[in-house]
Design a protein around this motif. Structure first.
Motif, PDB file in Angstrom:
ATOM      1  N   GLN A   1       0.859  -1.194   0.000  1.00 34.20           N
ATOM      2  CA  GLN A   1       0.000   0.000   0.000  1.00 34.20           C
ATOM      3  C   GLN A   1       0.890   1.237   0.000  1.00 34.20           C
ATOM      4  OE1 GLN A   1      -1.033  -1.602   3.654  1.00 34.20           O
ATOM      5  NE2 GLN A   1      -3.219  -1.706   3.287  1.00 34.20           N
ATOM      6  N   THR A   2       0.851   1.963  -1.096  1.00 34.68           N
ATOM      7  CA  THR A   2       1.668   3.169  -1.174  1.00 34.68           C
ATOM      8  C   THR A   2       1.018   4.302  -0.391  1.00 34.68           C
ATOM      9  OG1 THR A   2       2.357   2.490  -3.364  1.00 34.68           O
ATOM     10  CG2 THR A   2       2.810   4.762  -2.743  1.00 34.68           C
ATOM     11  N   GLU A   3      -0.293   4.463  -0.596  1.00 35.59           N
ATOM     12  CA  GLU A   3      -1.027   5.532   0.083  1.00 35.59           C
ATOM     13  C   GLU A   3      -2.380   4.999   0.533  1.00 35.59           C
ATOM     14  OE1 GLU A   3       0.662   9.336  -2.547  1.00 35.59           O
ATOM     15  OE2 GLU A   3      -1.447   8.799  -2.576  1.00 35.59           O
ATOM     16  N   ILE A   4      -2.764   5.410   1.723  1.00 35.82           N
ATOM     17  CA  ILE A   4      -4.094   5.078   2.242  1.00 35.82           C
ATOM     18  C   ILE A   4      -4.711   6.364   2.768  1.00 35.82           C
ATOM     19  CG2 ILE A   4      -5.412   3.777   3.940  1.00 35.82           C
ATOM     20  CD1 ILE A   4      -3.185   1.750   4.065  1.00 35.82           C
ATOM     21  N   SER A   5      -5.997   6.529   2.479  1.00 39.07           N
ATOM     22  CA  SER A   5      -6.711   7.690   2.986  1.00 39.07           C
ATOM     23  C   SER A   5      -7.963   7.204   3.706  1.00 39.07           C
ATOM     24  CB  SER A   5      -7.082   8.631   1.831  1.00 39.07           C
ATOM     25  OG  SER A   5      -7.745   9.766   2.330  1.00 39.07           O
ATOM     26  N   VAL A   6      -8.146   7.627   4.934  1.00 39.72           N
ATOM     27  CA  VAL A   6      -9.319   7.237   5.707  1.00 39.72           C
ATOM     28  C   VAL A   6      -9.906   8.476   6.358  1.00 39.72           C
ATOM     29  CG1 VAL A   6      -8.413   4.926   6.153  1.00 39.72           C
ATOM     30  CG2 VAL A   6      -8.012   6.754   7.823  1.00 39.72           C
ATOM     31  N   VAL A   7     -11.110   8.293   6.865  1.00 39.87           N
ATOM     32  CA  VAL A   7     -11.760   9.360   7.624  1.00 39.87           C
ATOM     33  C   VAL A   7     -11.559   9.060   9.101  1.00 39.87           C
ATOM     34  CG1 VAL A   7     -13.956  10.489   8.122  1.00 39.87           C
ATOM     35  CG2 VAL A   7     -13.442   9.733   5.795  1.00 39.87           C
ATOM     36  N   GLU A   8     -11.390  10.106   9.858  1.00 39.36           N
ATOM     37  CA  GLU A   8     -11.175   9.962  11.299  1.00 39.36           C
ATOM     38  C   GLU A   8     -12.163   8.965  11.901  1.00 39.36           C
ATOM     39  OE1 GLU A   8     -11.409  13.782  13.147  1.00 39.36           O
ATOM     40  OE2 GLU A   8      -9.706  13.360  14.460  1.00 39.36           O
TER      41      GLU A   8
END
Lengths: 116, 115
Positions: B8-15
């Motif tokens: 996984q190079t980049e992961i984006s999640v919500v708080e």
């Protein structure tokens, strides 16, 4: 007290210049390291000293010369700086650095070098 | 040869979401050590955990937990109820017990936790 410290934190210089980065650790560790982190965040070991003795010397241009006056200090001198030397340089230390693998390396805050 | 893969190079999640960062390693040694480090936007490298190959017990530290599975050569890192302050690049690293003092680093996973 900072465990592993580096100076300077930022270094902006012209191509062709010579510069030094200093590192000091107050953890009583025997082994110190220099890493280079490129713009893609890849971490690459450059050198390691154990009690002032060079133990790791990766394929690094000989313009880079580490110097360890004592086991608490490991400085990095760079001659004839090139654009490609721009990176973040991290110093680290570990307790003995001996075979065994279990030792944790503790890192300094990094020196951001920009060569123009 | 030793290798560490962080796919996984980049992961984006919500708080407040839970997030797992994967780490798969390769080594021929039976004794080895695995590490996780955190690099926040301020740039320093912060040690998080060390695990040896003989200890497969999972570790929990607050919202952080680590799942070590020798059968799949993985050492995954989970953040529960993520917070904005967890935004950082996380590195997994491997070191064997032979006469090799080098850490083998993964390429890192950049985690962005959005409010």
């Amino acid at each position: 007290d900072t465990a592993v410290s580096q100076t300077p934190k930022y270094l902006v210089t012209q191509m062709g210049n010579d510069k030094s980065i200093k590192c000091e650790q107050n953890l009583g560790h025997d082994t110190m390291y220099w890493y280079k982190q490129d713009s893609k965040k890849f971490l690459k070991i450059m050198f390691s000293y154990n009690n002032k003795e060079l133990i790791i010397n990766e394929t690094v241009p000989n313009r880079f010369s580490p110097k360890s006056p004592d086991k608490a200090h490991l400085n990095l001198h760079i001659n004839s700086l090139e654009l490609g030397d721009s990176a973040v340089y991290f110093c680290a230390s570990s307790l003995t650095g001996l075979a065994g693998g279990r030792e944790t390396q503790y890192f300094g805050p990094g020196t951001r070098l920009l060569v123009l | 040869a030793q290798k560490v893969t962080q796919a996984q190079t980049e992961i984006s999640v919500v708080e407040k979401e839970d997030v797992t960062l994967d780490c798969v390693y390769e080594t021929r040694d039976t004794t080895y050590y695995l590490f996780w480090y955190k690099q926040p936007p301020s740039g320093e490298l912060v040690f998080l955990i060390r695990r040896n190959s003989f200890d497969e017990q999972n570790e929990i530290s607050g919202r952080y937990s680590w799942n070590f599975q020798k059968s799949t050569s993985s050492f995954n890192f989970t953040i529960t109820a993520s917070q904005v302050v967890d935004s950082a690049v996380y590195f997994c690293a491997l070191r064997d017990a032979g006469n090799n003092r080098k850490l083998i680093w993964g390429l890192g996973t950049s985690l962005a936790v959005n409010p």
